[in-house]
Scaffold this motif. Structure first.
Motif, short mmCIF file in Angstrom:
data_model
loop_
_atom_site.label_atom_id
_atom_site.label_comp_id
_atom_site.label_asym_id
_atom_site.label_seq_id
_atom_site.Cartn_x
_atom_site.Cartn_y
_atom_site.Cartn_z
N THR A 120 0.86 -1.21 0.00
CA THR A 120 0.00 0.00 0.00
C THR A 120 0.88 1.25 0.00
O THR A 120 2.05 1.19 0.41
N PRO A 121 0.32 2.39 -0.45
CA PRO A 121 1.10 3.64 -0.40
C PRO A 121 1.57 3.97 1.02
O PRO A 121 2.68 4.44 1.21
N GLU A 122 0.77 3.67 2.00
CA GLU A 122 1.13 3.96 3.40
C GLU A 122 2.34 3.12 3.82
O GLU A 122 3.28 3.62 4.45
N GLU A 123 2.31 1.83 3.48
CA GLU A 123 3.44 0.96 3.88
C GLU A 123 4.70 1.35 3.11
O GLU A 123 5.80 1.34 3.67
N ALA A 124 4.54 1.69 1.84
CA ALA A 124 5.71 2.11 1.06
C ALA A 124 6.32 3.37 1.66
O ALA A 124 7.55 3.48 1.76
#
Ligand SMILES: Cc1ncc(COP(=O)(O)OP(=O)(O)O)c(N)n1
Ligand SMILES: Cc1nc(C(=O)O)sc1CCOP(=O)(O)O
Ligand SMILES: [Mg+2]
Length: 210
Positions: free
Chosen positions: A40-44
């Protein structure tokens, strides 16, 4: 001059990625490409923030795969873009002239295109089969690098070329003899049980002509 060894990170979770990147840094890699797929963008973003801090601590170059906006957001040293990723020109507009933009190439036509796009380096592959990346382009093999570097040499093109794809220690001497600048490795370093010895041997071979 750019490093001759790039580590392309692996891992399905933030924890796995951080473990593998920290291991590579701890044992002598000083060019890290964060390649974190299917997340996900958040994890990246969380991972990129942590890797930025690690690379600063180890004085390592920090490249983010695919994601130009994330590279901008965390002030990475640059990005690596494939032929189906954002265009080099657009990435350059976003990141500016001081950042490193690498581009993938699979053929001499791709290489010439990357040169015209003013990439800072080219990842040319795949050298041989690898399970690390799906949907590989046709295998280049040693002759593939020879024929491409010959054309570049005869036209006085000097862009750094990195071989990538299924590279092992036994391939380094032959690959460097083709005139490439360096190599990009993922699985060999990730899976190594003796990364210090491996990375020392890789660097010895890569810098022997210096
Ligand atoms: C150094 C280097 N060379 C090639 C690649 C491959 O990039 P790309 O074609 O965009 O494929 P993905 O890595 O995004 O699956 C690379 N990442 N690094
Ligand atoms: C990320 C990538 N790109 C390739 C290409 O040919 O464009 S091959 C590859 C995988 C490199 O990992 P390993 O060292 O484990 O083979
Ligand atoms: Mg890509």
């Amino acid at each position: 001059m750019f490093n001759r060894l790039q580590y392309i990170s692996q891992g399905n979770t933030i924890e796995e990625q951080l473990y593998n990147i920290h291991k590579a840094l701890d044992h002598g890699c000083d060019w890290i490409q964060m390649r974190f797929k299917n997340t996900t963008p958040e994890e990246a973003f969380t991972l990129a923030e942590a890797v930025k801090i690690l690379c600063k601590e180890y004085l390592a170059t920090f490249i983010i795969n695919d994601n130009v906006e994330l590279a901008k957001k965390v002030d990475a040293d640059g990005v690596h873009l494939g032929l189906n990723d954002m265009k080099i020109e657009e990435a350059r507009t976003i990141l500016g002239d001081d950042k490193i933009i690498g581009g993938t190439a699979n053929t001499i036509e791709d290489v010439l295109q990357r040169i015209n796009e003013n990439c800072n380096y080219i990842g040319l592959g795949p050298f041989q089969f690898t399970e690390t990346k799906a949907n590989l382009s046709p295998i280049l093999g040693l002759q593939g690098y020879h024929s491409i570097t010959e054309i570049l040499k005869s036209n006085a093109f000097e862009i750094p070329i990195y071989a990538i794809g299924g590279i092992t220690l036994e391939n380094i001497d032959d690959l460097m003899e083709t005139g490439i600048h360096g190599i990009a490795i993922s699985g060999l370093i990730t899976q190594s049980n003796n990364p210090s010895e491996l990375i020392n041997e890789l660097n010895e071979k890569l810098y022997v002509s210096i």
